[in-house]
Design a protein around this motif. Structure first.
Motif, mmCIF file in Angstrom:
data_model
loop_
_atom_site.group_PDB
_atom_site.id
_atom_site.type_symbol
_atom_site.label_atom_id
_atom_site.label_comp_id
_atom_site.label_asym_id
_atom_site.label_seq_id
_atom_site.Cartn_x
_atom_site.Cartn_y
_atom_site.Cartn_z
ATOM 1 N N PRO A 1 0.819 -1.214 0.000
ATOM 2 C CA PRO A 1 0.000 0.000 0.000
ATOM 3 C C PRO A 1 0.854 1.267 0.000
ATOM 4 O O PRO A 1 1.916 1.306 0.632
ATOM 5 C CB PRO A 1 -0.809 -0.116 1.300
ATOM 6 N N ASP A 2 0.378 2.276 -0.703
ATOM 7 C CA ASP A 2 1.060 3.563 -0.727
ATOM 8 C C ASP A 2 0.446 4.448 0.348
ATOM 9 O O ASP A 2 -0.718 4.840 0.253
ATOM 10 C CB ASP A 2 0.901 4.216 -2.100
ATOM 11 N N ALA A 3 1.204 4.762 1.371
ATOM 12 C CA ALA A 3 0.688 5.549 2.493
ATOM 13 C C ALA A 3 0.268 6.952 2.073
ATOM 14 O O ALA A 3 -0.527 7.598 2.759
ATOM 15 C CB ALA A 3 1.747 5.633 3.597
ATOM 16 N N GLU A 4 0.776 7.422 0.945
ATOM 17 C CA GLU A 4 0.472 8.784 0.502
ATOM 18 C C GLU A 4 -0.667 8.837 -0.508
ATOM 19 O O GLU A 4 -1.057 9.924 -0.935
ATOM 20 C CB GLU A 4 1.720 9.416 -0.102
ATOM 21 N N ALA A 5 -1.213 7.689 -0.883
ATOM 22 C CA ALA A 5 -2.304 7.650 -1.864
ATOM 23 C C ALA A 5 -3.271 6.548 -1.478
ATOM 24 O O ALA A 5 -2.961 5.370 -1.648
ATOM 25 C CB ALA A 5 -1.758 7.414 -3.278
ATOM 26 N N VAL A 6 -4.425 6.931 -0.950
ATOM 27 C CA VAL A 6 -5.409 5.964 -0.490
ATOM 28 C C VAL A 6 -5.823 5.054 -1.636
ATOM 29 O O VAL A 6 -6.206 5.509 -2.717
ATOM 30 C CB VAL A 6 -6.652 6.677 0.071
ATOM 31 N N LYS B 1 -11.990 9.835 -1.878
ATOM 32 C CA LYS B 1 -12.420 11.143 -2.378
ATOM 33 C C LYS B 1 -11.484 12.246 -1.894
ATOM 34 O O LYS B 1 -11.090 13.127 -2.664
ATOM 35 C CB LYS B 1 -13.852 11.422 -1.931
ATOM 36 N N ASP B 2 -11.103 12.181 -0.611
ATOM 37 C CA ASP B 2 -10.157 13.169 -0.083
ATOM 38 C C ASP B 2 -8.836 13.113 -0.842
ATOM 39 O O ASP B 2 -8.212 14.148 -1.111
ATOM 40 C CB ASP B 2 -9.904 12.908 1.402
ATOM 41 N N ASN B 3 -8.428 11.908 -1.201
ATOM 42 C CA ASN B 3 -7.178 11.749 -1.938
ATOM 43 C C ASN B 3 -7.288 12.345 -3.340
ATOM 44 O O ASN B 3 -6.331 12.963 -3.837
ATOM 45 C CB ASN B 3 -6.814 10.269 -2.027
ATOM 46 N N ARG C 1 -6.790 15.972 -3.002
ATOM 47 C CA ARG C 1 -5.375 16.301 -2.815
ATOM 48 C C ARG C 1 -4.590 16.179 -4.118
ATOM 49 O O ARG C 1 -3.674 16.956 -4.381
ATOM 50 C CB ARG C 1 -4.750 15.388 -1.755
ATOM 51 N N GLN C 2 -4.961 15.188 -4.946
ATOM 52 C CA GLN C 2 -4.259 14.979 -6.217
ATOM 53 C C GLN C 2 -4.653 16.010 -7.268
ATOM 54 O O GLN C 2 -3.997 16.124 -8.307
ATOM 55 C CB GLN C 2 -4.574 13.579 -6.765
ATOM 56 N N GLY C 3 -5.726 16.760 -7.018
ATOM 57 C CA GLY C 3 -6.182 17.738 -7.982
ATOM 58 C C GLY C 3 -7.101 17.169 -9.034
ATOM 59 O O GLY C 3 -7.451 17.871 -9.994
ATOM 60 N N VAL D 1 -11.570 17.520 -13.023
ATOM 61 C CA VAL D 1 -10.836 18.295 -14.022
ATOM 62 C C VAL D 1 -10.036 17.387 -14.943
ATOM 63 O O VAL D 1 -9.459 17.843 -15.937
ATOM 64 C CB VAL D 1 -9.906 19.334 -13.361
ATOM 65 N N LYS D 2 -9.962 16.116 -14.597
ATOM 66 C CA LYS D 2 -9.331 15.123 -15.448
ATOM 67 C C LYS D 2 -10.060 13.801 -15.246
ATOM 68 O O LYS D 2 -10.694 13.593 -14.201
ATOM 69 C CB LYS D 2 -7.841 14.972 -15.105
#
Length: 307
Positions: free
Chosen positions: A62-67, A237-239, A242-244, A257-258
């Motif tokens: 798992p990537d701790a920075e990306a849910v 959704k929060d992630n 954060r990712q834009g 937006v993408k």
């Protein structure tokens, strides 16, 4: 003329006879050997004599920075056993270790350095995992004779088949609905059935299904802060915020937006509606009353007739 499709035989061997133990995967007619271990079976992996050979390896978790995301490290070595031990000790994120060698020990140092560089390049282009490799050797790929390079590309083609089977979608290209954003949506999704959500609030979203992935298209909207307690995909959704991928608007809604590829229609619907949702019924064929589930059942019935 229709291209003929040929099947492949993959043999998955449970080394200790249990589904949670060390696994060995091979493809009929290929000398490659793929071993898959977890933290509890890592010792059994490194005890295999095949790992005292030249090869490549992948650590993933798992990537701790990306849910919901995956982090991976790709490496190569003259002795996979020693290098994979070192790499595993240096990284806390990994939950799965994959080692790839050959039955006839015919990979050279140049071969595996080429494979490592190409795997990093392909994983970067696929953009499905976060690579933990601090430096990428992709720009310093080992030059091989033409024949050797062709053999290594075939080796990679087999890995593209076997890695998803053992649970790692590292190299699968993103759907064209995600990658071809310079092309207008109408052209990009031509030939694909479009699904939509039209909520009473005025929020609208559109999506297409491509190669088993459910892609919500750019311009789609999502509800914000509905107050529902059950939010299985709230962290996702929060992630995305954060990712834009999701950006808030003045109307109190989010906008994609993408495009974004979700693992299921329900995950996509939950993000759009800001609550746990059944995507089978929430998504409808654009301009129709048919639901995603109606389309799914029709496909199953058609497959049954053709069989």
């Amino acid at each position: 003329m229709t291209a003929e499709i040929f099947g492949r035989t993959i043999q998955l061997f449970l080394v200790d006879g249990t589904p949670t133990g060390l696994r060995k995967a091979t493809i009929h007619g290929w000398t490659g050997l793929t071993f898959v271990a977890t933290g509890t079976t890592f010792a059994a992996l490194t005890a295999r004599p095949e790992l005292d050979r030249t090869g490549i390896y992948i650590l993933s978790g798992p990537d701790a920075e990306a849910v919901g995301g995956t982090r991976a490290y790709i490496g190569s070595a003259n002795s996979v056993r020693e290098r994979i031990k070192q790499s595993a000790a240096q990284r806390e994120f990994w939950e799965t270790a994959i080692a790839v060698t050959t039955s006839d020990d015919d990979l050279s140092k140049g071969h595996v350095e080429y494979l490592e560089a190409r795997l990093i390049q392909m994983a970067t282009e696929a953009n499905r995992v976060t690579l933990d490799n601090g430096t990428s050797p992709a720009g310093q790929r080992r030059r091989l004779p033409e024949a050797d390079q062709a053999n290594m590309e075939q080796f990679l083609a087999n890995l593209k088949i076997i890695l998803p089977v053992v649970g790692l979608d590292l190299l699968k290209p993103q759907p064209r609905a995600v990658t071809q954003t310079a092309t207008p949506v109408a052209q990009r999704t031509s030939g694909e059935m479009t699904f939509e959500i039209r909520h009473k609030s005025g929020v609208q979203a559109q999506a297409v299904e491509e190669d088993g992935e459910f892609v919500v298209l750019e311009g789609s909207q999502a509800l914000k802060d509905t107050g529902y307690v059950q939010q299985s995909y709230g962290a996702l959704k929060d992630n995305l915020v954060r990712q834009g991928v999701l950006q808030p608007g003045a109307d109190g809604r989010y906008t994609f937006v993408k495009p974004y590829s979700f693992s299921s229609p329900s995950a996509a619907a939950a993000v759009v509606l800001d609550r746990n949702s059944n995507g089978l019924s929430e998504w409808k064929v654009k301009g129709e009353k048919r639901t995603y589930n109606d389309v799914k059942q029709a496909r199953i019935a058609a497959d049954g007739v053709s069989a």
